[in-house]
Design a protein around this motif. Structure first.
Motif, PDB file in Angstrom:
ATOM      1  N   PRO A   1       0.821  -1.215   0.000  1.00 55.37           N
ATOM      2  CA  PRO A   1       0.000   0.000   0.000  1.00 55.37           C
ATOM      3  C   PRO A   1       0.849   1.256   0.000  1.00 55.37           C
ATOM      4  O   PRO A   1       1.909   1.306   0.635  1.00 55.37           O
ATOM      5  CB  PRO A   1      -0.812  -0.118   1.298  1.00 55.37           C
ATOM      6  CG  PRO A   1      -0.047  -1.060   2.155  1.00 55.37           C
ATOM      7  CD  PRO A   1       0.663  -1.988   1.245  1.00 55.37           C
ATOM      8  N   PRO A   2       0.414   2.303  -0.717  1.00 53.24           N
ATOM      9  CA  PRO A   2       1.174   3.560  -0.755  1.00 53.24           C
ATOM     10  C   PRO A   2       1.399   4.158   0.621  1.00 53.24           C
ATOM     11  O   PRO A   2       2.400   4.824   0.863  1.00 53.24           O
ATOM     12  CB  PRO A   2       0.292   4.469  -1.623  1.00 53.24           C
ATOM     13  CG  PRO A   2      -0.532   3.534  -2.435  1.00 53.24           C
ATOM     14  CD  PRO A   2      -0.774   2.343  -1.579  1.00 53.24           C
ATOM     15  N   ARG A   3       0.449   3.932   1.539  1.00 51.31           N
ATOM     16  CA  ARG A   3       0.567   4.504   2.886  1.00 51.31           C
ATOM     17  C   ARG A   3       1.845   4.029   3.583  1.00 51.31           C
ATOM     18  O   ARG A   3       2.400   4.729   4.434  1.00 51.31           O
ATOM     19  CB  ARG A   3      -0.664   4.131   3.719  1.00 51.31           C
ATOM     20  CG  ARG A   3      -0.704   4.774   5.107  1.00 51.31           C
ATOM     21  CD  ARG A   3      -0.731   6.292   5.006  1.00 51.31           C
ATOM     22  NE  ARG A   3      -0.733   6.922   6.300  1.00 51.31           N
ATOM     23  CZ  ARG A   3      -1.822   7.337   6.937  1.00 51.31           C
ATOM     24  NH1 ARG A   3      -3.003   7.192   6.373  1.00 51.31           N
ATOM     25  NH2 ARG A   3      -1.747   7.914   8.096  1.00 51.31           N
ATOM     26  N   LEU A   4       2.330   2.851   3.218  1.00 55.01           N
ATOM     27  CA  LEU A   4       3.546   2.307   3.819  1.00 55.01           C
ATOM     28  C   LEU A   4       4.762   2.569   2.949  1.00 55.01           C
ATOM     29  O   LEU A   4       5.791   1.915   3.099  1.00 55.01           O
ATOM     30  CB  LEU A   4       3.383   0.805   4.070  1.00 55.01           C
ATOM     31  CG  LEU A   4       2.239   0.423   5.014  1.00 55.01           C
ATOM     32  CD1 LEU A   4       2.196  -1.083   5.222  1.00 55.01           C
ATOM     33  CD2 LEU A   4       2.380   1.131   6.364  1.00 55.01           C
ATOM     34  N   GLY A   5       4.643   3.506   2.026  1.00 55.91           N
ATOM     35  CA  GLY A   5       5.775   3.904   1.208  1.00 55.91           C
ATOM     36  C   GLY A   5       6.112   2.951   0.086  1.00 55.91           C
ATOM     37  O   GLY A   5       7.122   3.125  -0.595  1.00 55.91           O
TER      38      GLY A   5
END
Length: 243
Positions: free
Chosen positions: A76-80
């Motif tokens: 996920p983008p939230r985790l870079g």
């Protein structure tokens, strides 16, 4: 078990490509679109009472997923983009069934040329998205104050966005022509920094995205404490499609 569903409508969105779409609904309040109801669901009777609702749940299909195959673990983008989680712990479009769920603001109903449109804002939907169902958002039960999500427990930190004088002038011209606050729309999209999080900002690189009515270009420049800000360098109107 297999099921077959019929789309009840199609979304007409300001987002014509996946790059730049907010990663969650509601993060760009100025992002507007319309849900066109399809026959036989374009019957005014289906909408009776909906005027009493401020927000709606839309159940939709990821009709242009990045891959044809689902994955048990995604990044996920939230985790870079450097850590993976189980697909069912994320909102990734790479799902066993490419179904999404969004809460959107309901701004009213428009009828023209024999068609019915629901006016929406705060959307995170790609142009042409098929919608399977509409349900009213019910605050007393849908809002869960004690809910937790430990890997996405807080809202993202907004990036600083500034506009060149040329870009500001172009936004004003678009706002006058189209009746939408274009500077607010672009700011709300870019303050979420659509750049892949694993990719370091490069001041020499130029970035761009395509919206329905304009091309937007920006660059990164160093700011205080090692941060970067986004500088919108150009906003170029797109020609309407022929025909």
């Amino acid at each position: 078990m297999n099921f077959e569903f019929q789309a009840i409508g199609i979304v007409h969105s300001c987002f014509v490509e996946k790059f730049g779409i907010p990663r969650q609904p509601g993060l760009a309040a100025a992002a507007r679109g319309q849900l066109e109801l399809l026959p036989p669901f374009d019957d005014p009777q289906t909408l009776e009472g909906l005027e009493q609702c401020s927000h709606l749940w839309l159940q939709f299909v990821f009709h242009r997923p990045p891959s044809d195959q689902w994955r048990p673990r995604v990044r996920p983008p939230r985790l870079g983009g450097n850590r993976s989680l189980g697909v069912f712990a994320t909102r990734s479009p790479l799902r066993p069934n490419p179904i999404g769920l969004s809460v959107v603001k309901f701004d009213g109903v428009t009828q023209r040329q024999g068609r019915i449109w629901l006016e929406l804002s705060g959307i995170d939907l790609l142009d042409g998205t098929p919608v399977l169902d509409i349900k009213p958002y019910v605050p007393y039960t849908d809002l869960v104050p004690e809910a937790e999500n430990q890997f996405a427990g807080a809202a993202p930190t907004w990036a600083t966005v500034v506009f060149s004088s040329e870009a500001q002038a172009a936004c004003r011209a678009l706002t006058e022509r189209l009746g939408q606050d274009w500077e607010a729309l672009i700011r709300q999209i870019l303050q979420q920094d659509p750049r892949p999080q694993y990719q370091k900002p490069d001041p020499q690189r130029r970035y761009g995205m395509t919206l329905k009515d304009a091309e937007v270009h920006w660059r990164y420049e160093p700011a205080d404490e090692g941060e970067h800000r986004l500088v919108v360098t150009a906003v170029t109107p797109r020609r309407p499609p022929s025909g």
